[in-house]
Scaffold this motif. Structure first.
Motif, PDB file in Angstrom:
ATOM      1  N   PHE A   5       1.019  -1.094  -0.350  1.00 42.84           N
ATOM      2  CA  PHE A   5      -0.193  -0.226  -0.090  1.00 42.84           C
ATOM      3  C   PHE A   5       1.512   1.376   0.048  1.00 42.84           C
ATOM      4  CE2 PHE A   5      -1.749  -3.279   2.325  1.00 42.84           C
ATOM      5  CZ  PHE A   5      -3.214  -3.355   1.969  1.00 42.84           C
ATOM      6  N   LEU A   6       0.377   2.311  -0.327  1.00 42.85           N
ATOM      7  CA  LEU A   6       1.174   3.426  -1.032  1.00 42.85           C
ATOM      8  C   LEU A   6      -0.371   4.574   0.090  1.00 42.85           C
ATOM      9  CD1 LEU A   6       3.764   5.155  -1.630  1.00 42.85           C
ATOM     10  CD2 LEU A   6       2.637   5.618  -3.784  1.00 42.85           C
ATOM     11  N   PHE A   7      -0.144   5.690   0.312  1.00 39.88           N
ATOM     12  CA  PHE A   7      -1.244   6.645   1.056  1.00 39.88           C
ATOM     13  C   PHE A   7      -0.308   7.650   2.184  1.00 39.88           C
ATOM     14  CE2 PHE A   7      -0.244   2.804   4.352  1.00 39.88           C
ATOM     15  CZ  PHE A   7      -0.023   3.515   5.527  1.00 39.88           C
ATOM     16  N   ARG A   8      -1.199   9.034   1.768  1.00 39.52           N
ATOM     17  CA  ARG A   8      -0.598   9.173   3.186  1.00 39.52           C
ATOM     18  C   ARG A   8      -0.637   8.794   4.865  1.00 39.52           C
ATOM     19  NH1 ARG A   8      -4.318  13.315   2.398  1.00 39.52           N
ATOM     20  NH2 ARG A   8      -2.763  14.978   4.409  1.00 39.52           N
ATOM     21  N   PRO A   9      -0.118   8.761   5.604  1.00 44.55           N
ATOM     22  CA  PRO A   9      -0.797   8.188   7.042  1.00 44.55           C
ATOM     23  C   PRO A   9      -1.607   9.205   7.916  1.00 44.55           C
ATOM     24  CG  PRO A   9       1.595   8.209   6.844  1.00 44.55           C
ATOM     25  CD  PRO A   9       1.500   9.140   5.993  1.00 44.55           C
ATOM     26  N   ALA A  10      -2.361  10.284   7.548  1.00 49.63           N
ATOM     27  CA  ALA A  10      -3.252  11.339   7.818  1.00 49.63           C
ATOM     28  C   ALA A  10      -4.574  10.944   7.563  1.00 49.63           C
ATOM     29  CB  ALA A  10      -2.727  12.953   7.574  1.00 49.63           C
ATOM     30  N   THR A  11      -4.325   9.844   6.218  1.00 53.88           N
ATOM     31  CA  THR A  11      -5.365   9.503   4.782  1.00 53.88           C
ATOM     32  C   THR A  11      -5.868   8.256   6.086  1.00 53.88           C
ATOM     33  OG1 THR A  11      -5.195  10.320   3.192  1.00 53.88           O
ATOM     34  CG2 THR A  11      -6.659   8.281   3.237  1.00 53.88           C
ATOM     35  N   LEU A  12      -5.075   7.189   6.260  1.00 59.16           N
ATOM     36  CA  LEU A  12      -5.099   5.920   6.487  1.00 59.16           C
ATOM     37  C   LEU A  12      -5.561   6.431   8.297  1.00 59.16           C
ATOM     38  CD1 LEU A  12      -5.045   2.830   6.809  1.00 59.16           C
ATOM     39  CD2 LEU A  12      -2.653   3.265   7.228  1.00 59.16           C
ATOM     40  N   LEU A  13      -5.078   7.102   8.987  1.00 61.89           N
ATOM     41  CA  LEU A  13      -5.675   7.135  10.589  1.00 61.89           C
ATOM     42  C   LEU A  13      -7.314   8.094   9.881  1.00 61.89           C
ATOM     43  CD1 LEU A  13      -2.609   8.757  11.794  1.00 61.89           C
ATOM     44  CD2 LEU A  13      -3.581   6.526  11.647  1.00 61.89           C
ATOM     45  N   ALA A  14      -7.453   8.640   9.128  1.00 61.76           N
ATOM     46  CA  ALA A  14      -8.560   9.183   9.774  1.00 61.76           C
ATOM     47  C   ALA A  14      -9.646   8.355   8.984  1.00 61.76           C
ATOM     48  CB  ALA A  14      -9.072  10.513   8.580  1.00 61.76           C
TER      49      ALA A  14
END
Length: 371
Positions: free
Chosen positions: A207-216
């Motif tokens: 997976f590739l993502f902004r950490p803030a996105t996954l946390l939200a």
């Protein structure tokens, strides 16, 4: 305005997940030395190959490795062999992939907020490093814009060993990346053939993502995960390169990131990729990915084959194996233990070991490595 062709590479924080006992590769893989740390194809382990693969990405910073307390020694030793520095997040107890990924994501969000996270398994075989790097760079704009991008491998053949992804509508402004329409669990052989015919992709679990996105998205779909993970980080103890999570981590629900978030979120996206990839989940997969001789045999150690075809034979140091006139066998001698199996049956090995381990006279009484 900077054009896409001259834009600097994104800041990437690789996260390498080390977990599981790898029972499907018994007797070589055991709880004290699981699959990621085995040298199955060359002089480096799968874990070391993964470290080098993500470390060579443009814009990559030092990796984060998430592992259990029992695997700190092989992780540290194999990182030292490569001369690679990494932050090693140590789980007090394995809780499946979602808590592990969230612990790393929360750490990155606090300490490296400009980075996007690249989560990869430590035990996959992916020989084309350049193609992998190209895929990550292609997916990065979608991740930066708020997608959680997974890499969907174009199947080389129908396989019931993998989960599948059905791509949906394309994401706006990022060529090649589509939203995920459906995740499909490991199908029957007939269903796998239908999925391949319909253009579905293998779910690589990277997976590739902004950490803030996954946390939200976790807060939206699986909020019970975040309290224990954040408490474990707040109570973590730093020992040099090790970050030992606090005991609160054990309160996190045991759940995969697919079930917790990916199958629920509208942010899930997929980039189809055509590079060779395998999770090397069985000895048959090891044979398939190995260099073989003119008789289709993959031999290592003091292994000899005469009139044999399509065999994988591994002999540990001090052991000699001779195969005469046999076909399509897997023969593995390791740690005083021997596996002899039809190659096509090796994906069933874990179930057989589980069954034997549950009997009073089974291997559990003689071989604690099966537990």
């Amino acid at each position: 305005m900077t054009s896409p062709n001259t834009a600097p590479p994104p800041v990437i924080r690789p996260v390498i997940l080390c977990g599981g006992a790898g029972a499907r590769l018994w007797p070589a893989s055991r709880p004290d030395r699981p699959k990621p740390f085995l040298k199955l194809f060359a002089d480096r382990s799968l874990f070391q190959d993964t470290v080098l693969r993500v470390g060579g990405l443009p814009g990559a910073r030092a990796p984060i490795v998430v592992c259990g307390a029992g695997h700190v020694s092989p992780v540290s030793e194999q990182l030292a062999e490569l001369g690679t520095e990494a932050l090693v997040i140590v789980e007090p107890e394995g809780r499946d992939s979602a808590p592990a990924i969230l612990a790393a994501a929360a750490w990155i969000a606090e300490h490296d907020p400009s980075a996007i996270a690249l989560v990869v398994a430590s035990d996959h075989h992916l020989p084309d490093i350049a193609a992998f790097a190209d895929a990550v760079l292609k997916a990065a704009p979608a991740a930066t814009e708020g997608a959680i991008v997974t890499f969907g491998v174009r199947p080389s053949s129908p396989s019931p060993a993998y989960g599948y992804i059905r791509p949906g509508a394309p994401t706006p402004g990022v060529p090649g990346v589509a939203y995920v329409a459906d995740f499909i669990e490991k199908p029957s052989p007939a269903a796998a053939a239908a999925h391949v015919a319909d253009g579905f992709l293998w779910n690589s679990g990277n997976f590739l993502f902004r950490p803030a996105t996954l946390l939200a998205e976790t807060e939206r779909h699986a909020p019970s995960l975040l309290g224990p993970v954040r408490a474990a980080l707040a109570g973590a103890e730093r020992e040099g390169a090790l970050l030992r999570l606090g005991p609160e981590f054990a309160r996190a629900p045991r759940i995969s990131i697919d079930f917790a978030v990916m199958e629920k979120t509208a942010a899930a996206a997929v980039l189809p990729v055509g590079y060779a990839w395998s999770d090397v989940g069985s000895w048959a997969a090891i044979w398939d990915a190995s260099i073989r001789d003119e008789a289709d045999n993959a031999l290592s150690g003091q292994a000899f084959a005469t009139g044999a075809n399509g065999c994988l034979i591994r002999a540990e140091a001090g052991a000699t194996v001779v195969a005469l006139g046999v076909r399509d066998l897997v023969i593995v001698v390791e740690g005083g233990k021997v596996l002899i199996a039809d190659r096509s049956r090796t994906p069933d090995l874990k179930a057989v070991l589980d069954e034997l381990g549950g009997t009073g006279a089974g291997p559990s009484d003689r071989d604690k490595s099966l537990e």
